[in-house]
Design a protein around this motif. Sequence first.
Motif, PDB file in Angstrom:
ATOM      1  N   HIS A   1      -4.707   6.375  -8.265  1.00  0.00           N
ATOM      2  CA  HIS A   1      -3.368   5.902  -8.344  1.00  0.00           C
ATOM      3  C   HIS A   1      -2.450   7.137  -7.941  1.00  0.00           C
ATOM      4  CE1 HIS A   1       0.311   4.478  -9.953  1.00  0.00           C
ATOM      5  NE2 HIS A   1      -0.254   3.358 -10.048  1.00  0.00           N
ATOM      6  N   PRO A   2      -1.424   6.897  -7.313  1.00  0.00           N
ATOM      7  CA  PRO A   2      -0.689   8.021  -6.531  1.00  0.00           C
ATOM      8  C   PRO A   2       0.052   8.716  -7.602  1.00  0.00           C
ATOM      9  CG  PRO A   2      -0.113   6.042  -5.131  1.00  0.00           C
ATOM     10  CD  PRO A   2      -1.016   5.592  -6.405  1.00  0.00           C
TER      11      PRO A   2
ATOM     12  N   CYS B   1       5.627  -3.002  -8.593  1.00  0.00           N
ATOM     13  CA  CYS B   1       5.018  -1.657  -9.309  1.00  0.00           C
ATOM     14  C   CYS B   1       5.905  -0.637  -9.871  1.00  0.00           C
ATOM     15  CB  CYS B   1       4.301  -0.885  -8.132  1.00  0.00           C
ATOM     16  SG  CYS B   1       3.557   0.768  -8.928  1.00  0.00           S
TER      17      CYS B   1
ATOM     18  N   PHE C   1       6.067   2.032 -10.440  1.00  0.00           N
ATOM     19  CA  PHE C   1       6.197   3.543  -9.998  1.00  0.00           C
ATOM     20  C   PHE C   1       6.839   3.599  -8.541  1.00  0.00           C
ATOM     21  CE2 PHE C   1       3.858   7.318  -8.052  1.00  0.00           C
ATOM     22  CZ  PHE C   1       4.393   8.100  -8.575  1.00  0.00           C
ATOM     23  N   HIS C   2       7.227   2.133  -7.917  1.00  0.00           N
ATOM     24  CA  HIS C   2       7.417   2.369  -6.405  1.00  0.00           C
ATOM     25  C   HIS C   2       8.766   3.153  -6.096  1.00  0.00           C
ATOM     26  CE1 HIS C   2      10.389  -1.132  -7.110  1.00  0.00           C
ATOM     27  NE2 HIS C   2      10.952  -0.404  -6.029  1.00  0.00           N
TER      28      HIS C   2
ATOM     29  N   CYS D   1       6.983   6.695  -5.580  1.00  0.00           N
ATOM     30  CA  CYS D   1       5.829   6.814  -5.046  1.00  0.00           C
ATOM     31  C   CYS D   1       5.746   6.997  -3.565  1.00  0.00           C
ATOM     32  CB  CYS D   1       5.245   5.172  -5.249  1.00  0.00           C
ATOM     33  SG  CYS D   1       3.443   5.485  -4.437  1.00  0.00           S
TER      34      CYS D   1
ATOM     35  N   LEU E   1       4.102   6.807  -1.134  1.00  0.00           N
ATOM     36  CA  LEU E   1       2.983   5.873  -0.378  1.00  0.00           C
ATOM     37  C   LEU E   1       3.631   4.301  -0.343  1.00  0.00           C
ATOM     38  CD1 LEU E   1      -0.664   6.799  -1.395  1.00  0.00           C
ATOM     39  CD2 LEU E   1       0.841   7.632   0.433  1.00  0.00           C
ATOM     40  N   ALA E   2       4.743   3.958  -1.238  1.00  0.00           N
ATOM     41  CA  ALA E   2       5.127   2.698  -1.416  1.00  0.00           C
ATOM     42  C   ALA E   2       5.617   1.926   0.050  1.00  0.00           C
ATOM     43  CB  ALA E   2       6.443   2.911  -2.049  1.00  0.00           C
TER      44      ALA E   2
ATOM     45  N   CYS F   1       5.075  -3.276  -2.641  1.00  0.00           N
ATOM     46  CA  CYS F   1       5.337  -2.817  -3.884  1.00  0.00           C
ATOM     47  C   CYS F   1       6.371  -3.035  -4.948  1.00  0.00           C
ATOM     48  CB  CYS F   1       4.999  -1.077  -3.901  1.00  0.00           C
ATOM     49  SG  CYS F   1       3.643  -0.699  -2.834  1.00  0.00           S
TER      50      CYS F   1
ATOM     51  N   PRO G   1       0.985  -4.647  -9.218  1.00  0.00           N
ATOM     52  CA  PRO G   1      -0.219  -4.608  -9.087  1.00  0.00           C
ATOM     53  C   PRO G   1      -1.136  -4.691 -10.380  1.00  0.00           C
ATOM     54  CG  PRO G   1       0.720  -2.457  -9.084  1.00  0.00           C
ATOM     55  CD  PRO G   1       1.775  -3.636  -9.203  1.00  0.00           C
TER      56      PRO G   1
ATOM     57  N   CYS H   1      -2.877  -0.242  -8.334  1.00  0.00           N
ATOM     58  CA  CYS H   1      -2.168   0.155  -6.926  1.00  0.00           C
ATOM     59  C   CYS H   1      -2.601  -0.671  -5.909  1.00  0.00           C
ATOM     60  CB  CYS H   1      -2.493   1.678  -6.551  1.00  0.00           C
ATOM     61  SG  CYS H   1      -1.939   2.127  -5.258  1.00  0.00           S
ATOM     62  N   HIS H   2      -1.736  -1.576  -5.217  1.00  0.00           N
ATOM     63  CA  HIS H   2      -1.821  -2.336  -4.065  1.00  0.00           C
ATOM     64  C   HIS H   2      -2.941  -1.532  -3.088  1.00  0.00           C
ATOM     65  CE1 HIS H   2       0.250  -5.408  -5.713  1.00  0.00           C
ATOM     66  NE2 HIS H   2       1.665  -4.967  -5.477  1.00  0.00           N
ATOM     67  N   LEU H   3      -2.618  -0.341  -2.794  1.00  0.00           N
ATOM     68  CA  LEU H   3      -3.220   0.162  -1.723  1.00  0.00           C
ATOM     69  C   LEU H   3      -4.527   0.877  -2.016  1.00  0.00           C
ATOM     70  CD1 LEU H   3      -0.202   2.284  -0.060  1.00  0.00           C
ATOM     71  CD2 LEU H   3      -0.679  -0.053   0.159  1.00  0.00           C
TER      72      LEU H   3
HETATM   73 FE1  SF4 Z   1       2.553   3.424  -4.782  1.00  0.00          FE
HETATM   74 FE2  SF4 Z   1       2.775   0.881  -4.129  1.00  0.00          FE
HETATM   75 FE3  SF4 Z   1       0.598   1.830  -5.490  1.00  0.00          FE
HETATM   76 FE4  SF4 Z   1       2.706   1.455  -6.823  1.00  0.00          FE
HETATM   77  S1  SF4 Z   1       1.476   0.067  -5.851  1.00  0.00           S
HETATM   78  S2  SF4 Z   1       1.484   3.286  -6.660  1.00  0.00           S
HETATM   79  S3  SF4 Z   1       4.259   1.887  -5.389  1.00  0.00           S
HETATM   80  S4  SF4 Z   1       1.403   2.619  -3.180  1.00  0.00           S
END
Ligand code: SF4
Length: 344
Positions: free
Chosen positions: A260-261, A298, A300-301, A304, A306-307, A311, A316, A331-333
């Motif tokens: 997770h970022p 999310c 955290f977006h 984040c 990486l958003a 997100c 997620p 985390c979606h990614l």
């Molecule tokens: Fe970052 Fe998106 Fe993962 Fe949330 S879901 S931690 S915003 S990449």
Amino acid sequence: MSDQNHDVLVQVKGLTKHYPIQQDFISRLLSAEEAKKVRAVDGVEFDIRRGEVFGLAGESGSGKTTVGRLVLRLTDPTEGDIIFDGVNIARLSNEDMRQMRARMQIIFQDPFASLNPRMRIGDGIGHGVKIHSDATATERRTVVETMMEYVGLTPAKLYYEKYPHQLSGGQRQRAVIARALVTRPELVVADEPIAMADVSVRALLLELMIRLKEDFNLTYLFITHDLATAKYICDRIGIMYLGKLVEVGDLRDVYTHPSHPYTDALLEAVPVPDPESRHEKPLPKGEIPNPIDPPSGCRFHPRCPLAVDVCSEIEPELRPVEGSTGHLAACHLTTGDYRHLAPK
Ligand code: SF4
């Protein structure tokens, strides 16, 4: 995981704590919106296995301390189950909960605030024994002095008579640890137990806690903002952000393959003792958002690095990290349906 799993001492399911915000009568009358509330903890789930140290980490405001208080039912959950040794304590009456409390204790962050300044140290440590057992005053004193010797408050007869202000910070924390353990609990929630101790005694206190865990077959829920401390003592760890668990797993998996970022950022921010290899980075921009009105999707977006668009739209869920057992991330990614959007 079933409630019958004897390796699990505590199972937390859908744990939620919302605090309603006080509004005056006129504001309530004029407001068409749903009453506002602080979403301190929102649907948290994890297990604590017997004999392990399960860490909960995150920045201030992540909800980790509230989870610790909920697990001991020092505060009542808004929703969710807390199964302790097969019994759902979220639904126990106050009287039944009083009986259960002897099996679980807490070590607070501030030993000075958690010791009664007008009570002798020995009486403070023995308070739980007085409440939870039929021991005579003489028996109680023996039990307390034995525990004081055990945690290093020696000679116990001398320290028994002292008052909290006459002890050093490290000694006060030893007294708080003795008070938590003197009733021989099975579960100890340690809420930032060394954060206020002098740097020179922190390692000694951690070593003491590890020794006590082995000698008394304890299970710890260890709450900390400091991933360096968690690395020293925890077997498994959960990372919290704004009331949600965003990653959980064996300590080694989470530290070597953060998925997770936010975990990644927390680990990058851990100070490195060797100035030659110093590489710590600050946490991502911005404060932890307001838990009254958390970000959509999310949480955290907004911070984040990486958003992507999805997100901010879809929240997620905690899902298994590929190729591991018991390592989950939200985390979606990294674990979700949108992995294909992750930067190559
Ligand atoms: Fe970052 Fe998106 Fe993962 Fe949330 S879901 S931690 S915003 S990449």
